[in-house]
Design a protein around this motif. Structure first.
Motif, short mmCIF file in Angstrom:
data_model
loop_
_atom_site.label_atom_id
_atom_site.label_comp_id
_atom_site.label_asym_id
_atom_site.label_seq_id
_atom_site.Cartn_x
_atom_site.Cartn_y
_atom_site.Cartn_z
N GLN A 42 0.76 -1.16 0.30
CA GLN A 42 -0.08 0.13 -0.30
C GLN A 42 0.82 1.20 -0.20
O GLN A 42 1.77 1.32 0.70
CB GLN A 42 -1.10 0.14 1.09
CG GLN A 42 -1.95 -1.24 1.21
CD GLN A 42 -2.50 -1.16 2.76
OE1 GLN A 42 -2.55 -0.87 3.65
NE2 GLN A 42 -3.99 -1.71 2.85
N VAL A 43 0.54 2.25 -0.76
CA VAL A 43 1.31 3.25 -1.49
C VAL A 43 0.22 3.85 -1.13
O VAL A 43 -0.98 4.38 -1.79
CB VAL A 43 2.37 3.37 -2.43
CG1 VAL A 43 2.76 4.90 -2.70
CG2 VAL A 43 3.18 2.28 -1.98
N LEU A 44 0.71 5.73 -0.87
CA LEU A 44 -0.14 6.46 -0.88
C LEU A 44 0.72 7.79 -1.61
O LEU A 44 1.98 7.95 -1.67
CB LEU A 44 -0.01 7.52 0.80
CG LEU A 44 -0.90 6.35 1.55
CD1 LEU A 44 -0.16 5.49 2.97
CD2 LEU A 44 -2.13 7.25 2.20
N VAL A 45 -0.30 8.38 -2.11
CA VAL A 45 -0.04 9.50 -3.29
C VAL A 45 -0.37 10.74 -3.01
O VAL A 45 -2.09 10.82 -3.04
CB VAL A 45 0.45 8.84 -4.43
CG1 VAL A 45 1.47 7.81 -5.03
CG2 VAL A 45 -1.00 8.36 -5.35
N SER A 46 -0.11 11.72 -3.77
CA SER A 46 -1.20 12.71 -4.12
C SER A 46 -2.15 13.22 -4.83
O SER A 46 -2.88 14.18 -5.02
CB SER A 46 -0.04 14.70 -3.82
OG SER A 46 0.93 14.29 -5.10
N LYS A 47 -1.99 12.49 -6.31
CA LYS A 47 -2.58 12.08 -7.24
C LYS A 47 -2.49 10.71 -7.47
O LYS A 47 -2.65 9.70 -6.95
CB LYS A 47 -1.61 12.48 -8.39
CG LYS A 47 -0.75 14.28 -8.07
CD LYS A 47 0.06 14.89 -9.53
CE LYS A 47 0.19 16.57 -9.47
NZ LYS A 47 1.40 16.10 -10.82
N LYS A 48 -4.56 10.71 -7.95
CA LYS A 48 -4.77 9.46 -8.32
C LYS A 48 -3.85 8.67 -8.90
O LYS A 48 -3.30 9.45 -10.25
CB LYS A 48 -5.71 9.38 -9.17
CG LYS A 48 -7.03 8.57 -9.12
CD LYS A 48 -8.70 9.16 -9.63
CE LYS A 48 -9.28 7.66 -9.61
NZ LYS A 48 -10.55 7.57 -10.41
#
Length: 257
Positions: free
Chosen positions: A104-110
């Motif tokens: 699982q990775v969090l990013v600022s853009k979809k």
């Protein structure tokens, strides 16, 4: 130079990834054919357009090359800020509640999820992802960005619906608790909306980590937040209010402490 020599040269220089443009500079016009052969023999995988990862011999045939070996290089190739978080971060901090096959990775853009053989890279969009406290965790191929234990807790609360609910978060918080620092927890809280902090504080109280909960209580009382619901997806009856956290407790939870 053939494709095997090219791969070995990269490894000799401590590199385990390459791009289409990089191999094109070193090969003749048939470099696509050489990439195809490398993929077919399992020597490389292709998790993103124009980006390739060399598979060490010990992982060939397993279909389970650890994503942490290449996630940083891949995100750099995509020019997208990121950090490893949620259940995957909890796993690296010692939690047993996450399957290693789901990264699982969090990013600022979809960003669309990626399936690489038996591994899944799941992206969660978070508008302020680039501001969340992270650290760099070393790997055999370099490092990757991972949320701090404190940010991991708040993220788990924020995305609880996607990872099994608040009761699941409470169980993970028990395993994370020894990694959490009371002062850092308060410093990290400023990056999250008040209801997230209120819910995190309530969970810490329920799992009986009062030293952590009391620090958050002092922080949240200073902000004088509006009342919120423990479970924003639950019933909306404004009853059973918890005065300490200004939460309407609309979900029952049980923890085996």
């Amino acid at each position: 130079m053939n494709q095997k020599e090219y791969i070995q040269d990269l490894i000799n220089h401590g590199r385990w990834t390459f791009t289409t443009s990089e191999i094109a500079e070193r090969m003749d016009k048939d470099y696509y054919g050489k990439i195809y052969h490398l993929r077919q023999t399992g020597r490389v995988i292709n998790p993103a357009l124009g980006f390739y990862v060399i598979v060490p011999e010990e992982y060939m045939g397993t279909d389970r090359l650890p994503v942490e070996r290449y996630i940083h290089a891949m995100m750099d190739h995509l020019s997208l800020g990121y950090y490893v978080g949620l259940l995957t971060a909890a796993f690296f901090y010692g939690s047993s509640h996450q399957s290693p096959q789901k990264f699982q990775v969090l990013v600022s853009k979809k960003r669309r999820n990626i399936t690489v053989n038996r591994n899944q890279i799941i992206f969660y969009q978070k508008k302020m992802a680039n501001n969340i406290p992270t650290i760099q965790r070393k790997t055999s191929t370099g490092y990757f960005n991972i949320s701090t234990p404190e940010a991991t807790l708040f993220d788990l609360v924020e995305f609880n619906r996607q990872i099994g609910g608040l009761e699941q978060v409470g169980l993970i918080a028990i395993e994370l608790s020894e990694q959490l620092n009371a002062k850092t927890l308060v410093e990290t809280a400023q990056f999250y909306p008040n209801p997230i902090v209120q819910r995190a504080g309530y969970l810490l109280e329920r799992i009986e980590y009062e030293n952590l909960a009391s620090n958050l209580e002092e922080y949240i009382q200073h902000l004088k937040p509006a009342s919120s619901f423990l479970n924003p997806s639950g019933n909306r009856e404004r009853t059973n209010k918890h005065p300490r956290w200004k939460l309407f407790i609309n979900q029952e939870m049980e923890f085996d402490l």
